[in-house]
Design a protein around this motif. Sequence first.
Motif, PDB file in Angstrom:
ATOM      1  N   LYS A   1     132.896  60.163  47.851  1.00  0.00           N
ATOM      2  CA  LYS A   1     132.890  60.084  49.308  1.00  0.00           C
ATOM      3  C   LYS A   1     132.175  61.289  49.915  1.00  0.00           C
ATOM      4  N   ASP A   2     131.404  61.001  50.954  1.00  0.00           N
ATOM      5  CA  ASP A   2     130.664  62.065  51.663  1.00  0.00           C
ATOM      6  C   ASP A   2     129.872  62.924  50.690  1.00  0.00           C
ATOM      7  N   LEU A   3     129.214  62.276  49.735  1.00  0.00           N
ATOM      8  CA  LEU A   3     128.524  63.024  48.681  1.00  0.00           C
ATOM      9  C   LEU A   3     127.377  63.857  49.218  1.00  0.00           C
ATOM     10  N   THR A   4     126.471  63.256  49.975  1.00  0.00           N
ATOM     11  CA  THR A   4     125.250  63.964  50.361  1.00  0.00           C
ATOM     12  C   THR A   4     125.412  64.837  51.595  1.00  0.00           C
ATOM     13  N   ARG A   5     126.324  64.459  52.511  1.00  0.00           N
ATOM     14  CA  ARG A   5     126.515  65.207  53.756  1.00  0.00           C
ATOM     15  C   ARG A   5     125.182  65.426  54.483  1.00  0.00           C
ATOM     16  N   GLY A   6     124.370  64.376  54.498  1.00  0.00           N
ATOM     17  CA  GLY A   6     123.114  64.430  55.224  1.00  0.00           C
ATOM     18  C   GLY A   6     121.978  65.122  54.502  1.00  0.00           C
ATOM     19  N   GLU A   7     122.145  65.402  53.220  1.00  0.00           N
ATOM     20  CA  GLU A   7     121.097  66.099  52.468  1.00  0.00           C
ATOM     21  C   GLU A   7     120.814  65.331  51.183  1.00  0.00           C
ATOM     22  N   ALA A   8     119.563  64.892  51.017  1.00  0.00           N
ATOM     23  CA  ALA A   8     119.191  64.141  49.822  1.00  0.00           C
ATOM     24  C   ALA A   8     119.447  64.969  48.572  1.00  0.00           C
ATOM     25  N   GLY A   9     119.774  64.294  47.483  1.00  0.00           N
ATOM     26  CA  GLY A   9     120.067  65.041  46.261  1.00  0.00           C
ATOM     27  C   GLY A   9     120.004  64.165  45.027  1.00  0.00           C
ATOM     28  N   SER A  10     120.349  64.764  43.904  1.00  0.00           N
ATOM     29  CA  SER A  10     120.368  64.080  42.620  1.00  0.00           C
ATOM     30  C   SER A  10     121.648  64.453  41.888  1.00  0.00           C
ATOM     31  N   LEU A  11     122.309  63.478  41.301  1.00  0.00           N
ATOM     32  CA  LEU A  11     123.549  63.742  40.589  1.00  0.00           C
ATOM     33  C   LEU A  11     123.239  64.219  39.175  1.00  0.00           C
TER      34      LEU A  11
ATOM     35  N   ALA B   1     134.643  61.468  26.703  1.00  0.00           N
ATOM     36  CA  ALA B   1     133.746  62.420  27.367  1.00  0.00           C
ATOM     37  C   ALA B   1     134.409  62.967  28.616  1.00  0.00           C
ATOM     38  N   ASP B   2     134.344  64.267  28.773  1.00  0.00           N
ATOM     39  CA  ASP B   2     134.774  64.934  30.004  1.00  0.00           C
ATOM     40  C   ASP B   2     133.523  65.472  30.672  1.00  0.00           C
ATOM     41  N   LEU B   3     133.220  64.933  31.844  1.00  0.00           N
ATOM     42  CA  LEU B   3     131.966  65.240  32.517  1.00  0.00           C
ATOM     43  C   LEU B   3     132.174  66.122  33.728  1.00  0.00           C
ATOM     44  N   LYS B   4     131.273  67.083  33.860  1.00  0.00           N
ATOM     45  CA  LYS B   4     131.204  67.912  35.054  1.00  0.00           C
ATOM     46  C   LYS B   4     130.188  67.273  35.989  1.00  0.00           C
ATOM     47  N   ILE B   5     130.569  67.078  37.248  1.00  0.00           N
ATOM     48  CA  ILE B   5     129.711  66.406  38.220  1.00  0.00           C
ATOM     49  C   ILE B   5     129.164  67.423  39.209  1.00  0.00           C
ATOM     50  N   GLN B   6     127.846  67.434  39.375  1.00  0.00           N
ATOM     51  CA  GLN B   6     127.202  68.318  40.341  1.00  0.00           C
ATOM     52  C   GLN B   6     126.135  67.553  41.109  1.00  0.00           C
ATOM     53  N   LEU B   7     125.814  68.026  42.283  1.00  0.00           N
ATOM     54  CA  LEU B   7     124.750  67.448  43.096  1.00  0.00           C
ATOM     55  C   LEU B   7     123.685  68.504  43.323  1.00  0.00           C
ATOM     56  N   ALA B   8     122.473  68.217  42.861  1.00  0.00           N
ATOM     57  CA  ALA B   8     121.341  69.116  43.081  1.00  0.00           C
ATOM     58  C   ALA B   8     120.685  68.757  44.407  1.00  0.00           C
ATOM     59  N   THR B   9     120.762  69.666  45.377  1.00  0.00           N
ATOM     60  CA  THR B   9     120.217  69.432  46.706  1.00  0.00           C
ATOM     61  C   THR B   9     118.970  70.296  46.913  1.00  0.00           C
ATOM     62  N   ALA B  10     118.442  70.292  48.115  1.00  0.00           N
ATOM     63  CA  ALA B  10     117.254  71.089  48.414  1.00  0.00           C
ATOM     64  C   ALA B  10     117.528  72.577  48.340  1.00  0.00           C
ATOM     65  N   THR B  11     118.777  72.979  48.531  1.00  0.00           N
ATOM     66  CA  THR B  11     119.107  74.404  48.570  1.00  0.00           C
ATOM     67  C   THR B  11     119.837  74.906  47.329  1.00  0.00           C
ATOM     68  N   GLY B  12     120.220  74.008  46.441  1.00  0.00           N
ATOM     69  CA  GLY B  12     120.914  74.441  45.235  1.00  0.00           C
ATOM     70  C   GLY B  12     121.863  73.370  44.718  1.00  0.00           C
TER      71      GLY B  12
END
Length: 508
Positions: A340-350, A306-317
């Motif tokens: 590392k430094d995934l959220t940068r102070g903003e909650a999110g979902s992977l 599997a080749d996975l694309k990783i994204q973080l869904a935050t409050a702004t996008g």
Amino acid sequence: MKRTTLSLIAVATALAAVTGFASLTTTDGPAAPAAKAPTRLPIERAGLACPVPSTSEVAETLYTSYTPTGTGTATGAPGRADRPTAELRAAANTTTSGGAPKGGKTPKAPKVPATVTAPGKPVTAEANGPAAPALTGTATGTLAPGWTVQQTTVVPAGGARGLLGLGCGAPDTDFWFPAASTAKERQDYVHLTNPDDTTAVADIELYGPEGALKSQFTEGIPIPARSTVPVLLSTLTGEAAQESVTVHVTTRSGRIGAAIGSADEKLGTDWIAPAADPASSAVLPGVPADATSVRLVAFVPGDDDADLKIQLATATGTIVPAGAGSLHVKSGMTASLDLKDLTRGEAGSLVLTPSDPKKPAPVVAALRVVRGTGEKTEVAFVPATPAISARATVADNRAKATTLSLTAPGAAAQVKITASAGSGGGTPVSRTVTVKAGTTAALTDLVPQGLRGSYALTVEPVSGGKVYAARTLTLPQDGTPMFTVQTFVDDRGTVEVPSAHQDLGVLD
């Protein structure tokens, strides 16, 4: 005359009698209407299993039992239609090898049984110290649809200090646990709890970065009726310790509840709940804004990489984490990636999706999340979770300590959120929330009016795209940011029942 001949004559006679009766009691007319589409009705029975909460002398455990309202008019179990129940019972503790219960005795149940008497109000019970047993439970009638039990344990000191949270699981036959470990600093126990009246038999498989780990004592583990068996993962293999391991638990016979209790001597402790079934994409909701370390662990059970694309869904996008936008997972092997430094102070979902939509491969995944630094750290685990199809509930929420994360990775979605009455009093409140496409909404202000005690949160999709949810409970202790994250799993409070009608044509 042979027995076979007699049987055939009996069948023919019975059919003739039935068709004759039909011809005498029906009139000529239009054909019977076609069967209607299946309808959904409330379930009438639900079962749960809760593992032993802790072995610490200073552990303090709170059980919260809750059934949401608005689930229909299911009656009680056969013979008890007028007495719906939702009760927890102590299970027997067994040895790690699956032997008989110690001393043949059943441990004492919590002092106040967490027995729900009506939908809509949480009921709590306390059980402190290492003697608190595993629990099994059954709900019937109007208390069965959506019944949930939350087990929350605070260990303020010692090697297993931390906040442990777990939604007691429904019995099943197949469980995946990414993000487990056999590392020296970790003590990971898989707890196998049998809520039924007959012995269950389970198998455990371990997969590291190079594939299946050579293991022993992992096949045919017996779990006696209404008992629990804790198994230390590091004792199952003689291979070198692995920081990230995927655990696969299946049953040969019977059903069990399964969860992994993980204690890290440096980071803290929490439960690892089962991840969603293997799928080509995954959503891991509820990463706290102040996470200091996030580790992604994924495993491919199929034949294709599997080749996975990783994204973080935050409050702004939705964003791509810097330097960590993809992950290659080989078939049959566990892969991990430090974000590392995934959220940068903003909650999110992977959000994990195939890098090439034309080449999907099923994966299971989970996150290890750390808050705090130095000696003041705490750990929690976030498994991939399925979308909420109808309704999901997490109990034991506290005022000013709960964050509800809602994620709509595709199209925008509307959901109805209900904060129940409190366990000690209060009036429930509801709100409809719109989650924008590709974002995560973090809510902290939805609490019952006049709240006393803890409360439950129920999420119901109203319209739009798929929604994933998680609850973060934060209870700081002496400067340590203790926390736990529970994902929302559809409660399966209704079941599809096919419609039927009389069709004598089958007898022609």
